[in-house]
Design an enzyme around this catalytic site. Structure first.
Site, mmCIF file in Angstrom:
data_model
loop_
_atom_site.group_PDB
_atom_site.id
_atom_site.type_symbol
_atom_site.label_atom_id
_atom_site.label_comp_id
_atom_site.label_asym_id
_atom_site.label_seq_id
_atom_site.Cartn_x
_atom_site.Cartn_y
_atom_site.Cartn_z
ATOM 1 N N SER A 1 0.860 -1.188 0.000
ATOM 2 C CA SER A 1 0.000 0.000 0.000
ATOM 3 C C SER A 1 0.891 1.231 0.000
ATOM 4 O O SER A 1 2.075 1.138 0.370
ATOM 5 C CB SER A 1 -0.852 0.008 1.280
ATOM 6 O OG SER A 1 -1.469 1.267 1.468
ATOM 7 N N TYR B 1 -2.813 -1.357 10.418
ATOM 8 C CA TYR B 1 -2.659 -1.421 8.954
ATOM 9 C C TYR B 1 -1.315 -0.813 8.548
ATOM 10 O O TYR B 1 -0.567 -1.401 7.774
ATOM 11 C CB TYR B 1 -3.823 -0.672 8.307
ATOM 12 C CG TYR B 1 -3.916 -0.836 6.805
ATOM 13 C CD1 TYR B 1 -4.417 -2.008 6.252
ATOM 14 C CD2 TYR B 1 -3.520 0.180 5.945
ATOM 15 C CE1 TYR B 1 -4.520 -2.160 4.863
ATOM 16 C CE2 TYR B 1 -3.624 0.048 4.572
ATOM 17 C CZ TYR B 1 -4.131 -1.128 4.036
ATOM 18 O OH TYR B 1 -4.229 -1.277 2.668
HETATM 19 P P1 NAD Z 1 -11.079 -6.203 -0.692
HETATM 20 O O1 NAD Z 1 -11.681 -6.072 0.658
HETATM 21 O O2 NAD Z 1 -11.945 -6.329 -1.876
HETATM 22 O O3 NAD Z 1 -10.053 -7.418 -0.756
HETATM 23 C C1 NAD Z 1 -9.418 -7.986 0.349
HETATM 24 C C2 NAD Z 1 -9.548 -9.476 0.210
HETATM 25 O O4 NAD Z 1 -8.788 -10.114 1.263
HETATM 26 C C3 NAD Z 1 -10.999 -9.941 0.365
HETATM 27 O O5 NAD Z 1 -11.314 -10.839 -0.703
HETATM 28 C C4 NAD Z 1 -11.017 -10.662 1.698
HETATM 29 O O6 NAD Z 1 -11.947 -11.734 1.759
HETATM 30 C C5 NAD Z 1 -9.585 -11.168 1.758
HETATM 31 N N1 NAD Z 1 -9.159 -11.515 3.116
HETATM 32 C C6 NAD Z 1 -9.248 -10.747 4.234
HETATM 33 N N2 NAD Z 1 -8.793 -11.449 5.292
HETATM 34 C C7 NAD Z 1 -8.418 -12.668 4.813
HETATM 35 C C8 NAD Z 1 -7.872 -13.824 5.412
HETATM 36 N N3 NAD Z 1 -7.626 -13.879 6.746
HETATM 37 N N4 NAD Z 1 -7.599 -14.902 4.631
HETATM 38 C C9 NAD Z 1 -7.859 -14.868 3.292
HETATM 39 N N5 NAD Z 1 -8.368 -13.798 2.688
HETATM 40 C C10 NAD Z 1 -8.641 -12.711 3.439
HETATM 41 O O7 NAD Z 1 -10.120 -4.923 -0.818
HETATM 42 P P2 NAD Z 1 -8.936 -4.616 -1.848
HETATM 43 O O8 NAD Z 1 -8.862 -3.157 -1.927
HETATM 44 O O9 NAD Z 1 -9.076 -5.387 -3.088
HETATM 45 O O10 NAD Z 1 -7.662 -5.098 -1.027
HETATM 46 C C11 NAD Z 1 -6.697 -5.992 -1.547
HETATM 47 C C12 NAD Z 1 -5.324 -5.616 -1.018
HETATM 48 O O11 NAD Z 1 -4.975 -4.335 -1.534
HETATM 49 C C13 NAD Z 1 -5.252 -5.518 0.500
HETATM 50 O O12 NAD Z 1 -4.037 -6.107 0.944
HETATM 51 C C14 NAD Z 1 -5.236 -4.024 0.744
HETATM 52 O O13 NAD Z 1 -4.562 -3.675 1.928
HETATM 53 C C15 NAD Z 1 -4.487 -3.539 -0.493
HETATM 54 N N6 NAD Z 1 -4.706 -2.121 -0.786
HETATM 55 C C16 NAD Z 1 -5.927 -1.667 -1.190
HETATM 56 C C17 NAD Z 1 -6.076 -0.304 -1.455
HETATM 57 C C18 NAD Z 1 -7.384 0.279 -1.907
HETATM 58 O O14 NAD Z 1 -7.497 1.511 -1.968
HETATM 59 N N7 NAD Z 1 -8.361 -0.517 -2.275
HETATM 60 C C19 NAD Z 1 -4.985 0.573 -1.313
HETATM 61 C C20 NAD Z 1 -3.778 0.066 -0.901
HETATM 62 C C21 NAD Z 1 -3.628 -1.279 -0.644
#
Ligand code: NAD
Length: 269
Positions: free
Chosen positions: A151, A164
């Site tokens: 991130s 986080y």
């Molecule tokens: P999202 O909530 O759609 O995806 C997160 C996924 O992780 C979900 O499918 C959830 O079921 C899964 N998950 C959570 N805990 C889990 C566990 N214990 N075991 C297995 N799966 C688990 O959100 P996203 O934005 O697609 O996030 C994906 C990644 O991107 C994350 O690591 C998040 O920190 C990172 N991220 C997202 C953003 C953003 O703005 N969306 C920005 C920076 C980083």
């Protein structure tokens, strides 16, 4: 993208958001996909259907996929998940450590358990997945790739989300340490650092025009990212086009890590 056709790819948290977009991207390039999902089998099945549509569009035939339930914070689940990936797809070449979540709260009030839960999934979970993947790469005596979805908060503090911030800060050294330790084995480890991306994790602001405008005004390129833009970066780093890149985090953030408040030189004449 060179070198992705026929590769076996495991994506944690692959049933939604960025993980789903990464799965679709790799499908476009002819990779076999193991979609790890945490709770909702229906979500994972939807992703599987999207992969099928995508493959038909790009006319990729004979490409496999599998759905695997696992909680990445549980060691036994991860061991089973990696074994099932290898059994179902015929091997593992690329691990995408994408699963993650966040808990909000004033740092002085948070119970330790809230920090531990976030670290257990976002950081220790990513480590366990990497460990199992590396064991397989070494046993099979073949190169491998790990992409950690970090991130911008790997380097930008995130008040009220201290667990986080800690997890993503730690991910930088997870990436760099594993990259250095296994470079001689042909294993590359890199990260992507998404900025604000339109996915379910951001449901608090994406559908509220006022809140969204507030978020987007901080972004130098003036908009949030689409999840597919993370898929493109992950695919590049996993491909042979990035064969000489290891230990790096590629920030895909519309300029968020450029200290946007310094757009004008307010501190000097
Ligand atoms: P999202 O909530 O759609 O995806 C997160 C996924 O992780 C979900 O499918 C959830 O079921 C899964 N998950 C959570 N805990 C889990 C566990 N214990 N075991 C297995 N799966 C688990 O959100 P996203 O934005 O697609 O996030 C994906 C990644 O991107 C994350 O690591 C998040 O920190 C990172 N991220 C997202 C953003 C953003 O703005 N969306 C920005 C920076 C980083």
């Amino acid at each position: 993208m060179r070198g992705l056709k026929g590769k076996n790819v495991l994506i944690t948290g692959g049933s939604s958001g960025i993980g789903q977009a990464i799965a679709i991207r790799f499908s476009e390039y002819g990779s076999n996909i193991a979609i790890n999902y945490f709770r909702s089998r229906e979500e994972a099945e939807k992703t599987e259907q999207m992969l099928q549509v995508c493959r038909e569009q790009v006319q990729q035939q004979g490409v496999k996929d599998t759905l695997i339930q696992a909680d990445v914070s549980q060691e036994a689940d991860v061991v089973r998940m990696v074994k099932q990936t290898i059994d179902d797809l015929g091997g593992l070449d690329i691990l995408i450590n994408n699963a993650g979540f966040q808990i909000a709260g004033d740092s002085h009030d948070l119970p330790v358990s809230a920090i531990e839960r976030v670290l257990a999934t976002n950081l220790v979970g990513a480590y366990i997945c990497a460990r199992e993947a590396i064991k397989h790469f070494l046993a099979a005596n073949k190169p491998g790739v790990i992409i950690n979805v970090s991130s911008v908060h790997q380097i930008i503090p995130k008040p009220r989300f201290v667990g986080y911030s800690m997890s993503k800060g730690g991910m930088q050294n997870l990436t760099r340490t594993l990259a250095l330790e296994y470079a001689r084995n042909g294993i590359r480890v890199n990260g992507i650092g998404p900025g604000a991306t339109v996915t379910p994790i951001n449901r608090a602001w994406i559908d509220d025009p006022e809140k969204r405008a507030e978020v987007e005004k901080h972004i130098p390129l003036g908009r949030a990212a689409e999840a597919d833009e993370m898929g493109a970066a992950a695919a590049f780093l996993a491909s042979d086009d990035a064969a000489y890149i290891t230990g790096q985090t590629l920030f895909v953030d519309g300029g968020l890590t450029l200290y946007p408040d310094f757009r004008t030189a307010w501190s000097s004449e």
